[in-house]
Structures are given as C-alpha cells and as structure tokens.
Enzyme design. Structure first.
Site, PDB file in Angstrom:
ATOM      1  CG  ASP A 255     -15.417   0.796   9.697  1.00  0.00           C
ATOM      2  OD1 ASP A 255     -14.700   1.656  10.234  1.00  0.00           O
ATOM      3  OD2 ASP A 255     -14.959  -0.215   9.136  1.00  0.00           O
TER       4      ASP A 255
ATOM      5  N   GLY B 237      -6.717   0.183  14.998  1.00  0.00           N
ATOM      6  CA  GLY B 237      -7.105  -0.865  15.943  1.00  0.00           C
ATOM      7  C   GLY B 237      -8.511  -0.724  16.487  1.00  0.00           C
TER       8      GLY B 237
ATOM      9  CD  GLU C 215      -3.026  -1.082   2.230  1.00  0.00           C
ATOM     10  OE1 GLU C 215      -3.003  -0.149   3.060  1.00  0.00           O
ATOM     11  OE2 GLU C 215      -3.925  -1.947   2.194  1.00  0.00           O
TER      12      GLU C 215
ATOM     13  CG  ASN D 271     -14.216   2.976  12.692  1.00  0.00           C
ATOM     14  OD1 ASN D 271     -13.217   2.966  11.996  1.00  0.00           O
ATOM     15  ND2 ASN D 271     -14.416   2.090  13.661  1.00  0.00           N
TER      16      ASN D 271
ATOM     17  CD  GLU E 215     -12.338  -1.493  12.259  1.00  0.00           C
ATOM     18  OE1 GLU E 215     -11.128  -1.226  12.139  1.00  0.00           O
ATOM     19  OE2 GLU E 215     -13.241  -0.664  12.059  1.00  0.00           O
TER      20      GLU E 215
ATOM     21  CG  ASN F  68     -10.797   2.254   2.844  1.00  0.00           C
ATOM     22  OD1 ASN F  68      -9.855   2.647   3.512  1.00  0.00           O
ATOM     23  ND2 ASN F  68     -11.686   1.413   3.326  1.00  0.00           N
ATOM     24  CD1 TRP F  69      -6.884   1.511   2.278  1.00  0.00           C
ATOM     25  CD2 TRP F  69      -5.137   2.318   1.143  1.00  0.00           C
ATOM     26  NE1 TRP F  69      -6.401   0.510   1.470  1.00  0.00           N
ATOM     27  CE2 TRP F  69      -5.323   0.982   0.760  1.00  0.00           C
ATOM     28  CE3 TRP F  69      -4.088   3.037   0.569  1.00  0.00           C
ATOM     29  CZ2 TRP F  69      -4.520   0.340  -0.168  1.00  0.00           C
ATOM     30  CZ3 TRP F  69      -3.284   2.399  -0.375  1.00  0.00           C
ATOM     31  CH2 TRP F  69      -3.500   1.070  -0.731  1.00  0.00           C
TER      32      TRP F  69
HETATM   33  O1  LIG Z   1     -10.485   1.786  12.614  1.00  0.00           O
HETATM   34  C1  LIG Z   1      -9.302   1.510  12.451  1.00  0.00           C
HETATM   35  O2  LIG Z   1      -8.462   1.559  13.374  1.00  0.00           O
HETATM   36  C2  LIG Z   1      -8.885   1.091  11.089  1.00  0.00           C
HETATM   37  C3  LIG Z   1      -7.561   0.858  10.755  1.00  0.00           C
HETATM   38  C4  LIG Z   1      -7.246   0.474   9.426  1.00  0.00           C
HETATM   39  C5  LIG Z   1      -5.796   0.261   9.156  1.00  0.00           C
HETATM   40  O3  LIG Z   1      -4.988   0.635  10.029  1.00  0.00           O
HETATM   41  O4  LIG Z   1      -5.378  -0.264   8.145  1.00  0.00           O
HETATM   42  C6  LIG Z   1      -8.311   0.339   8.478  1.00  0.00           C
HETATM   43  C7  LIG Z   1      -9.615   0.631   8.942  1.00  0.00           C
HETATM   44  N1  LIG Z   1      -9.869   0.990  10.204  1.00  0.00           N
HETATM   45  C8  LIG Z   1     -10.759   0.571   8.078  1.00  0.00           C
HETATM   46  O5  LIG Z   1     -11.882   0.836   8.526  1.00  0.00           O
HETATM   47  C9  LIG Z   1     -10.593   0.196   6.725  1.00  0.00           C
HETATM   48  O6  LIG Z   1     -11.561   0.159   5.944  1.00  0.00           O
HETATM   49  C10 LIG Z   1      -9.286  -0.125   6.273  1.00  0.00           C
HETATM   50  C11 LIG Z   1      -8.845  -0.573   5.024  1.00  0.00           C
HETATM   51  C12 LIG Z   1      -7.512  -0.770   5.159  1.00  0.00           C
HETATM   52  C13 LIG Z   1      -6.566  -1.254   4.171  1.00  0.00           C
HETATM   53  O7  LIG Z   1      -5.361  -1.137   4.444  1.00  0.00           O
HETATM   54  O8  LIG Z   1      -7.012  -1.775   3.131  1.00  0.00           O
HETATM   55  N2  LIG Z   1      -7.123  -0.443   6.421  1.00  0.00           N
HETATM   56  C14 LIG Z   1      -8.187  -0.054   7.127  1.00  0.00           C
HETATM   57 CA   LIG Z   2     -12.191   1.125  10.880  1.00  0.00          CA
END
Ligand SMILES: O=C(O)c1cc(C(=O)O)c2c(n1)C(=O)C(=O)c1cc(C(=O)O)[nH]c1-2
Ligand SMILES: [Ca+2]
Length: 722
Positions: A319, A196, A84, A274, A198, A406-407
């Site tokens: 979320d 973290g 990523e 979230n 989740e 998303n990211w």
């Molecule tokens: O709420 C969080 O702490 C958290 C952390 C991360 C992460 O660190 O990759 C993601 C998410 N949420 C998230 O909701 C999400 O959709 C997500 C997609 C990804 C990815 O790398 O594809 N990370 C994350």
């Molecule tokens: Ca999340």
C-alpha cells in the site's frame, strides 16, 4: 538624486501599491494564481501556490513573539467525522470542507458563517470510503470554487452565494470510487482524481472545463483488460509490466491526493496510488513492475498526454502510494541548479526528481525503512530486502501500510531549503492470504493479507522496545538530503505542517496541541490545548494588516479511526480555529465521556467470542478501531447505549442506521456471525469497565492506555487484562 526622481518616487510607490492591490482583489484570476506566492494576505490554492510548498513569507508572528499567540475565533461544524481540510483564504473569507464533502465559507476575521453548501452525499456511501467520509479541500478559479464529493461528483460552487453552478459525475456509481482529495485548477481546467483502490478500482484523473463542467480528457494510471483495447500508447507499454488478470481486481493506482500543475514547465504531475489488491502475487502473478503504480507521472495539462514517469516502488506490495504531497522546488544539487519535485511518500524515502524528465537525483530514508536497503542510483530502482515481501512467511515491515508520511501536508521553506515532514515511524506485520484462499469482496477491503490487531509490532518477537511506534516533526535539509532536527511527539498520527517567514513551523498533534516550533532549532515556543486531535495542514493569512494562523481540529481518517482516541475528554464537533497575537477567545470546557455500563455477558463460548474478534478485525476495526477502542468520531463499541445492544443485529445486518452512515453488512455476515461480533464487543466493554474500576497508578496507567492507543497499546492492554 535629482529633484524629479525624488518627487516621482512616492508616486511610483503608490501606483505600485495600487496595482498590487488590484491584482490581489476580486475573483481568483489566472494571474492571481500564478502570483500566489507574493500574495501574503491570502491562501489561494491547496498548497498555497502551484508549487505547493505551504510556506508563507508572513513574519508578524515570529519566533520572538510566538508565546503571545492566542485563540482569535473558532467555528464549530456540525459533524465529528474527521476534518482534513486546508482552508482557502480569499480576500477576508475562509473556504473549507468538512465531513460528507460539505463546504463552508466563514469570515476570516470572526469565523462567522457566510454560507454552507451540503451536496447531500447518500450516507450508505460510507462503506466504500476507505478512510472516513473526509475531504481535504476546495480549489478556486475566477468566481467559482470546486468540490469533489465522497460519492464521486465534481461540483462548481458560486464563491459568493455558495450555490452550485454545475455538477458532473466523475466516477461510475456502481463501482467503489470515492473522492476525498482537493481538486486543482490551472489553465481553465479542473483536475480531479479519486480513491477506492482498497476495494478494487482502476485509478484515473480527469480534466473538466472550469466554466462549463464539460470533460476535456481522462487519463488512466494503469491498463485495463487488453482484450478491450488500450486508451493510449502509455497504457499499452504499461500492460507489458502486468501479468494475470489484474483488471478483475481493479488493479489500483488511484490518484486520491496530489495533483500538481507546474507553471514553469507547463506540466501536470500526478501522485499515483498503490496496487489493488496490495499483495502483488495475487494482483499480478508472474511479477512485473505494474506501471504506473506508486509513480509520479507527468502529463500535458491541456491534452492529458503522457510525458514521463518515475516509479518509486516497482511492484508495490505494501500500500505504498505515491499519492502524498508533491512539492516543486528550485535547488542546487551537487553544484547544479535543478528544478525538482520533492516527495516524501508512504515508502519512507525523500525523493528528489528532476521535473524535466523524471530522473531520480536522490532517494534517502527519512524514517525506519526495512522493505528496501537503498536505491541503486544507476538504475533509479530500490533494492528490496529479502523476506520483506511476506511471501510464505509473515514479515514485520517498516513503514506500515499507513506510511512513513501520509496525506498530512508537509511544508518547504524555499529560503532555507528545509522540508518539514510529519513523520510516522511505525511498522506492521504483513501476513499473506494465499491465492486460493483469497476472496475478492466487492464492498470491503481486499488487501491480500490478514487485517488483524495482531498485525501490530509484538514486543518480544519483534524487538518492540527498540521499535515502539513513534512520530516526529522532522526538519529535512533538502540539499544535504539529511535530517537537520527531529521533534519527538508523545503519540502517533500527528498533523500537517505550515512554515512561515517568522522562523516558525506550525503543527497540530494527535493529543490535541497546536504548536508553534522554531524553524531553525525545532523547539516548541507555544502550545494551545485544542481539545481534540489536529490532522490537517494549517494556513496563514492577514486581514486588516493582522496575521492569523488557522487550522482544522478533529479526529477521523485512516489512522485515528483504527488506533482510537488520544484525547482524554469527549471529542467535540470538528472545528476550525484561528489564532493571532494577543487573541483572547476561549473554548467551552470539553465534556467528560459518557460510559454506560455494559449489558450482561452473553452465553457465547470463548471460541465464538474469538470468531467475533476476527470478524470485527476484518470488517469493523477500520472504522470502530482495533480492539474496539473508538476514536470518538464514530460510536465507541465499548460504550453503547442499551438501545444499540437491543438492535445490534438490525443495525449491523439490515442497515437500520444506514442513513446515519453505518453501512449494512448482510453481503458478508449472517445472524450467527453478528451475534459473535456482538459477544466480542460486550466482552471488550466488560474488560474496559473492569479496568476502570481498579485503582492505583498501575490501573490508572492501563485505563489511560486503553484510550491513548496505538495498536501496541492495545496489545499491551490485552496482555495485562487477560
Ligand atoms: O488507495 C486509495 O484509493 C486510497 C484512498 C485514500 C483516501 O481517498 O482517503 C486513502 C488511501 N488510499 C490510503 O492508502 C491511506 O493511507 C489513506 C489515509 C487517508 C486518510 O484520509 O486518513 N486516506 C487514505
Ligand atoms: Ca491506499
């Protein structure tokens, strides 16, 4: 013109070039970072400059010659667990990160490895990395680079040697924190958040002295237990918007991606995540906005003092993180010059937020949105749609928990005021777990709704033909707040975006193509078969006057792990690929996947297999894929070699492969349950095998669909194979 000025002109010109060269060579000084936008050869920080627009004025590669692009070189990392990263490019060297928070430096002209730094993350940490052991990149300041590790360390690395200079713990190792985001640096401070939520954590951001690693300040995004006192006035105010005992669940608000310094206004912006758990009725019974969840927060970068916030989604329930990329822009809005934040987070709206005080100027949907009808501009609040809060009744909600965006980085062209968004048009069924049945599990997802493959849009009941998951590259006219053009992609979860002065937008796709698209019309001008999905944002730079475009290639991260593979051959290791005009390097052919025959079916009853399926959905699918269709980054359960079937229980229950990153599950599963999961996996292997034995176009289509998933495809397969 006098003779004197005629003579002076070239001298002044030379002096200018010399001073520019001086400014742009050597360590990454504060001045260099402030002037990063004019430094066309380099890519000095995560979003190219502090404004994080991911726009480069370079135009040697342009819409007139893009079809002459070719591969210049590729670098193969030694893992396949997801890439990523946004590489930094500093004076002819690319610095980037891969799985397990490993950092690499390669020659920007050839891809030759200069050094590799492995922080040796304990592999059992994978259990509390929600979305894979991924990493989004490094930050540079003077002669150092900064790396956040998935086990919660912040490490300074010497740019030249790749050796660690200092290392500090930024998280409590007994809690489920992780770091996947790139650190940011400004004013001699390194800023780092964490993920973290989740699992149930309380989010915060910390600032460290770039030279020594000493902590300067820490700002929590949500209040803790009031009985323990508040860290500051902002926390006390926020606590009035929470109810119940949210701190028992962590509460959430992790800052896992966007942290942006604004040099013009000397403010630091955080994209706050979230709520934890996602279901607000469990998190904060009795309601409340739950500040500062799903907000953009401005802090004083020197002290970490709160300045202002804008909450995009009060009382988050889905979320809907505000963690996504924060881009700074100067625009004309309704006739007035404005300094704005341009934000297109999971919730599906493009927000324009005044950087002076957080005033909302505009919020318009860029994708299908059903949770809110619109924003009331007199209050700046969304108007929620009845029933979409899944209170008592399951609800199909758009966007899904993965978000409308998303990211994956977006890009903004400051000349045309056009924003390019890698969009995901997909909904998800939220089916609540009521408070008395809700159990908080320490090392596992705590969402407050059922995690099931059935959460997918169901064709008949939900009008799927109308709402089949789709994904586009969107050009969004920021000053008009509307879509300028849409480029549809065949599969969901596509990559980040780069915009250049050559009238080009670069984007990789889930099905492994790297595209050059005309920025004005949205037409594909060039496409390269990269043999694997492309998720991150590309970068561009020059060496010896020649322009390159580089991008990370490889599956991993939340969505691909869950939805399976969309590339037909076996995924090679993650790679960085660099392209230039007339590039002539080639990739070795990608291997065909191995598909060992499944072992004989077990004696398990249908009910036991169904129980196995539910447990798989709850604990395994987030990495091994819905319906056990893997994405190729970690083992596909349908094609396990005999040795793993023989040792299934020891692997799942006792951590036999923990050192390879497969966690143990004896905290939540017993031997009987593991046997049921195994029976389900074997059943899926047989279904898949039977499917691949059939011939004819229909069978071929179905077999293809088992890999080219989206969960809808998975539903379709289940329907057509059962
Ligand atoms: O709420 C969080 O702490 C958290 C952390 C991360 C992460 O660190 O990759 C993601 C998410 N949420 C998230 O909701 C999400 O959709 C997500 C997609 C990804 C990815 O790398 O594809 N990370 C994350
Ligand atoms: Ca999340």
């Amino acid at each position: 013109m006098t003779r004197k000025t005629e003579i002076m002109r070239p001298i002044i010109g030379l002096a200018l070039i010399a001073s520019v060269l001086q400014a742009f060579a050597g360590p990454v000084s504060p001045e260099r970072l402030l002037n990063a936008e004019a430094d066309n050869a380099n890519w000095l920080s995560h979003g190219r400059s502090y404004r994080e627009q991911r726009y480069s004025p370079l135009d040697q590669i342009n819409s007139a010659n893009a079809e002459q692009l070719g591969l210049a070189w590729y670098f193969e990392t030694d893992t396949h667990l997801g890439l990523e990263t946004t590489p930094l490019v500093i004076d002819g060297v690319l610095y980037f990160t891969g799985a397990w928070s490993t950092a690499y430096a390669v020659d920007a002209r050839t891809g030759a490895l200069l050094w590799k730094y492995d922080p040796e993350v304990p592999r059992e940490k994978s259990i509390t990395a929600c979305c894979g052991v991924v990493n989004r990149g490094l930050a540079a300041w003077e002669d150092k680079l900064y790396l956040g590790t998935v086990d919660g360390r912040l490490i300074a690395i010497d740019q030249e040697s790749g050796k660690p200079v200092w290392s500090t713990r930024t998280t409590d190792p007994t809690k489920a924190y992780s770091i996947t985001g790139a650190p940011r640096v400004a004013k001699g401070l390194v800023f780092i958040g964490n993920g973290g939520s989740e699992f149930g954590t309380r989010g915060y951001v910390s600032a460290y002295d770039a030279n020594t690693g000493e902590m300067r300040w820490r700002w929590h995004t949500i209040p803790g237990n009031p009985a323990e006192g508040f860290e500051n006035e902002a926390m006390e105010k926020a606590a009035a918007t929470w109810n119940g005992e949210w701190w028992q669940y962590g509460g959430g608000g992790t800052v896992w991606d966007a942290i942006v310094y604004d040099p013009e206004l000397d403010q630091l912006y955080l994209g706050v995540g979230n709520g934890a758990p996602h279901n607000r009725r469990i998190r904060s019974p009795g309601g409340g906005d739950n500040l500062y969840l799903s907000s953009v927060v401005a802090l004083d970068p020197d002290t970490g003092d709160y300045l202002w916030h804008y909450q995009e989604v009060p009382a988050d329930n889905w979320d809907y993180t505000a963690s996504q990329q924060i881009t700074l822009a100067d625009i004309t809005w309704q006739g007035e010059a404005r300094k704005v934040i341009v934000h297109a987070p999971k919730a599906g709206f493009v927000y324009l937020i005044d950087r002076h005080d957080g005033t909302l100027l505009s919020a318009e949907p860029f994708t299908t949105v059903t949770w809110a009808s619109h924003y009331d501009m007199s209050t700046g609040r969304p108007v929620e749609v009845e029933g979409q809060d899944y209170d008592g009744e399951p609800a199909m909600v758009y966007p899904s928990a993965i978000g409308g965006h998303n990211w994956q980085p977006m890009a903004y062209n400051p000349e045309s005021k056009m924003l390019y968004i890698p969009e995901l048009d997909m909904g998800m069924l939220f089916d609540e777990i009521k408070a008395p049945d809700y159990k908080h599990l320490k090392r596992h997802f705590n969402t407050g709704y059922k995690l099931s493959q059935d959460a997918l849009p169901q064709p008949v009941t939900q009008g799927i033909l109308k709402h089949f998951p789709k994904s586009h590259l969107l050009a969004w006219d920021v000053e008009k707040a509307e879509i300028a053009w849409k480029l549809p992609h065949p599969y969901i979860h596509n990559g980040g975006v780069l915009a250049t002065g050559g009238n080009l937008v670069f984007q990789g796709t889930s099905d492994g193509r790297f595209l050059a698209v005309s920025a004005d019309k949205g037409e594909i001008l060039w496409s390269f078969d990269a043999q694997n999905s492309i998720l991150p944002g590309p970068v561009t730079y020059t060496v010896d006057g020649e322009q390159y475009v580089a991008v990370g290639v490889g599956r991993g991260g939340a969505l691909t792990m869950n939805t399976g593979k969309s590339y037909p051959t076996e995924n090679p290791n993650n790679r960085i690929m660099a392209f230039k005009l007339q590039g002539s390097a080639t990739l070795p052919p990608a291997p065909e996947p191995e598909r060992p025959l499944p072992p004989p079916r077990t004696q398990a009853s249908e009910a036991e297999i169904e129980e196995g399926r539910k447990l798989f959905d709850r604990f395994c699918a987030r990495c091994h894929g819905a319906t056990a269709v893997g994405d190729g980054s970690i083992p596909d359960m349908r094609y396990l070699a005999p040795i793993w079937h023989e040792n299934f229980e020891a692997v799942v229950l006792n951590g036999l492969m923990e050192q390879a990153g497969m966690p143990r599950f004896d905290d939540v599963l017993n031997a009987k349950q593991v046997a049921n999961i195994h029976a389900y996996v074997i059943e899926r292997a047989h279904e898949d095998h039977a499917l691949r034995q059939q011939t004819g176009w229909w069978a071929e289509l179905k077999a293809k669909a088992t890999d080219l998933t989206t969960r809808v495809m998975a539903w379709f397969i289940r329907l057509t194979t059962s």
